[in-house]
Design a protein around this motif. Structure first.
Motif, short mmCIF file in Angstrom:
data_model
loop_
_atom_site.label_atom_id
_atom_site.label_comp_id
_atom_site.label_asym_id
_atom_site.label_seq_id
_atom_site.Cartn_x
_atom_site.Cartn_y
_atom_site.Cartn_z
N ILE A 188 0.84 -1.19 0.00
CA ILE A 188 0.00 0.00 0.00
C ILE A 188 0.88 1.25 0.00
CG2 ILE A 188 -1.70 -1.28 1.37
CD1 ILE A 188 -1.37 0.67 3.55
N THR A 189 0.36 2.28 -0.62
CA THR A 189 1.07 3.55 -0.58
C THR A 189 0.29 4.48 0.35
OG1 THR A 189 -0.18 4.63 -2.33
CG2 THR A 189 1.70 3.30 -3.01
N THR A 190 0.99 5.31 1.05
CA THR A 190 0.32 6.27 1.91
C THR A 190 1.28 7.41 2.25
OG1 THR A 190 -0.95 6.54 3.96
CG2 THR A 190 0.95 5.12 4.08
N HIS A 191 0.72 8.54 2.64
CA HIS A 191 1.59 9.58 3.18
C HIS A 191 1.22 9.81 4.64
CE1 HIS A 191 -1.87 11.64 1.33
NE2 HIS A 191 -1.82 12.39 2.40
N GLU A 192 0.30 8.98 5.13
CA GLU A 192 -0.19 9.14 6.50
C GLU A 192 -0.14 7.78 7.18
OE1 GLU A 192 -1.02 11.59 8.59
OE2 GLU A 192 -1.51 9.93 9.91
N ILE A 193 0.80 7.64 8.12
CA ILE A 193 1.10 6.31 8.65
C ILE A 193 0.39 6.02 9.97
CG2 ILE A 193 3.20 7.19 9.75
CD1 ILE A 193 3.09 3.78 8.26
N SER A 194 -0.02 7.06 10.71
CA SER A 194 -0.42 6.85 12.11
C SER A 194 -1.57 5.85 12.29
CB SER A 194 -0.76 8.19 12.77
OG SER A 194 -1.72 8.85 12.01
N ASP A 195 -2.49 5.80 11.33
CA ASP A 195 -3.62 4.86 11.45
C ASP A 195 -3.20 3.41 11.38
OD1 ASP A 195 -5.39 6.89 11.53
OD2 ASP A 195 -6.02 6.75 9.43
N ILE A 196 -2.08 3.16 10.70
CA ILE A 196 -1.78 1.78 10.35
C ILE A 196 -0.41 1.32 10.86
CG2 ILE A 196 -3.28 1.70 8.32
CD1 ILE A 196 -0.77 2.26 6.62
N GLU A 197 0.13 2.10 11.78
CA GLU A 197 1.47 1.77 12.27
C GLU A 197 1.58 0.33 12.81
OE1 GLU A 197 3.35 5.01 14.26
OE2 GLU A 197 5.11 3.79 14.68
N HIS A 198 0.53 -0.17 13.43
CA HIS A 198 0.58 -1.52 14.01
C HIS A 198 0.13 -2.61 13.04
CE1 HIS A 198 0.13 0.76 17.98
NE2 HIS A 198 1.38 0.47 17.78
N LEU A 199 -0.23 -2.20 11.86
CA LEU A 199 -0.77 -3.17 10.90
C LEU A 199 0.25 -3.64 9.89
CD1 LEU A 199 -4.20 -1.54 10.02
CD2 LEU A 199 -3.65 -3.12 11.84
N ILE A 200 1.30 -2.87 9.71
CA ILE A 200 2.19 -3.15 8.59
C ILE A 200 3.42 -3.95 9.03
CG2 ILE A 200 1.46 -1.22 7.16
CD1 ILE A 200 3.61 0.44 8.33
N ASP A 201 3.94 -4.74 8.10
CA ASP A 201 5.14 -5.52 8.38
C ASP A 201 6.38 -4.74 8.00
OD1 ASP A 201 4.24 -8.47 8.98
OD2 ASP A 201 2.96 -7.75 7.37
N LYS A 202 6.29 -4.11 6.84
CA LYS A 202 7.50 -3.55 6.26
C LYS A 202 7.25 -2.12 5.79
CE LYS A 202 10.97 -5.25 3.14
NZ LYS A 202 11.25 -6.24 2.11
N VAL A 203 8.27 -1.30 5.89
CA VAL A 203 8.16 0.09 5.48
C VAL A 203 9.24 0.42 4.46
CG1 VAL A 203 8.18 2.50 6.27
CG2 VAL A 203 7.30 0.71 7.78
N VAL A 204 8.86 1.09 3.39
CA VAL A 204 9.82 1.57 2.39
C VAL A 204 9.66 3.08 2.32
CG1 VAL A 204 10.55 1.46 -0.03
CG2 VAL A 204 9.61 -0.58 1.08
N LEU A 205 10.70 3.80 2.76
CA LEU A 205 10.62 5.26 2.75
C LEU A 205 11.20 5.81 1.45
CD1 LEU A 205 11.77 6.14 6.40
CD2 LEU A 205 9.45 5.83 5.53
#
Lengths: 131, 229
Positions: B179-196
């Motif tokens: 998923i792409t997003t510019h707003e992470i706070s809602d899903i911080e505990h849902l995601i496995d991996k982050v690509v900045l």
């Protein structure tokens, strides 16, 4: 089951801790079935892989056990249950001592204060039950 | 696994992707983060071969992406592509006709999950509900990978929460999600991996639990460090 997670500790560690608290307070009883990994992820609103990791950790620590094709259950091992309670109490005392140490209160005075506070809180809680 | 290897893309004179590499695993949620205009959507389009890249390659389960392999992926754009005069039911029928991978049972489940009514016209839906229909149409396909472009953008908090709940449900289980997003706070505990991402490059790629475990940092902490540097 609602848990407020912080963002800086691994979520799986926080899940394990939550279970320990539930076990220590008797909310989860020995031998009780726990929700499936899927249910738990939905309830806690966290990543299912994280729940999986938490279950693995809890199995390793002996908090839960899983027999073939059946839901995981809380351990019946008295030693483990005792250890969980001890661990949480020691942790709480540690935090408490660290924070009051900086104020330099004599330990006798502190113990007195703790007793008073405890009595007051117990009264309050007792009152709630009567309501 | 989706492997994006050193892809570059120019639009006119503008180099939008300057060599982007990352991987997204099956059974994990990978989140591409960056402000608008850093090339997030271009990356998703490139994976779907909607935008040809100038160089680099994209592998799906170890093989070059082909026509057949597209049946393993679905792309959910940030806005619904159905005709507004259609009802939800008609959109579902359209998808059923068009895609072999359409799973009616899962579609019905998603309808219930999102509390949507089949008879409603897309034009009459709120923004939040439109976003949910859009997701429904993509998630009802039996595919291994789901790409979602800004699923949380511009909708109310309750719709956001409901959409976030999809990520912890069996409706996603086992699939690889980007998923792409510019707003992470809602899903911080849902995601496995982050690509900045920033300006067409990957600044950092990390596992969110690992960074909490080894460095005691939240995803936002890492973002602050990386983007401020």
């Amino acid at each position: 089951m609602k848990v407020k997670f912080n963002n800086r500790d691994p979520v799986y560690v926080q899940v394990v801790r939550h279970f320990k608290e539930q076990i220590a307070t008797g909310m989860l009883e020995q031998g009780q079935e726990v929700s499936s990994r899927r249910e738990l992820a939905s309830q806690l609103k966290i990543n299912p892989n994280t729940v999986q990791r938490a279950f693995k950790e809890m199995e390793e620590q002996g908090l839960i056990y899983t027999e073939k094709n059946s839901p995981s259950k809380i351990t019946k091992d008295e030693q483990v249950l005792h250890r969980v309670r001890e661990e949480l109490i020691l942790e709480a005392v540690d935090t408490f001592v660290t924070s009051v140490r900086s104020i330099n209160v004599p330990v006798d005075e502190l113990v007195e204060l703790v007793k008073e506070k405890y009595a007051a809180d117990s009264k309050k809680q007792g009152g709630n039950i009567d309501d | 696994m989706i492997e994006v290897k050193d892809i570059k893309k120019k639009f006119g004179r503008r180099q939008v992707l300057k060599g982007v590499s990352f991987t997204a695993n099956e059974g994990e949620i990978t989140c591409l983060i960056g402000i608008n205009g850093v090339g997030k959507t271009t990356i998703l389009n490139a994976i779907m071969a909607l935008t040809p890249v100038n160089s680099g390659e994209i592998l799906l389960d170890g093989k070059k992406v082909t026509k057949e392999s597209f049946e393993k992926i679905t792309f959910i754009p940030d806005a619904i592509t159905m005709i507004p005069q259609m009802t939800i039911a008609e959109s579902m029928e359209f998808m059923d006709d068009y895609y072999n991978a359409w799973n009616q049972k899962r579609a019905d489940e998603l309808l219930k999950f999102f509390k949507l009514k089949k008879e409603e016209k897309i034009s009459s839906l709120s923004k939040g509900n439109t976003a949910k229909v859009n997701l429904l149409l993509g998630l009802a396909l039996d595919v291994d990978y789901v790409l979602m472009d800004e699923p949380f953008s511009g909708i109310d908090i309750f719709s956001r929460e409901q959409i976030a709940d999809v990520f912890t449900s069996h409706l996603i289980e086992g699939r690889g999600v980007i998923i792409t997003t510019h707003e992470i706070s809602d899903i911080e505990h849902l995601i496995d991996k982050v690509v900045l991402l920033d300006e067409g490059v990957v600044l950092k790629e990390f596992n969110s639990e690992e960074v909490r475990e080894s460095e005691g940092k939240s995803v936002v902490d890492v973002m602050r460090e990386v983007y401020k540097a």
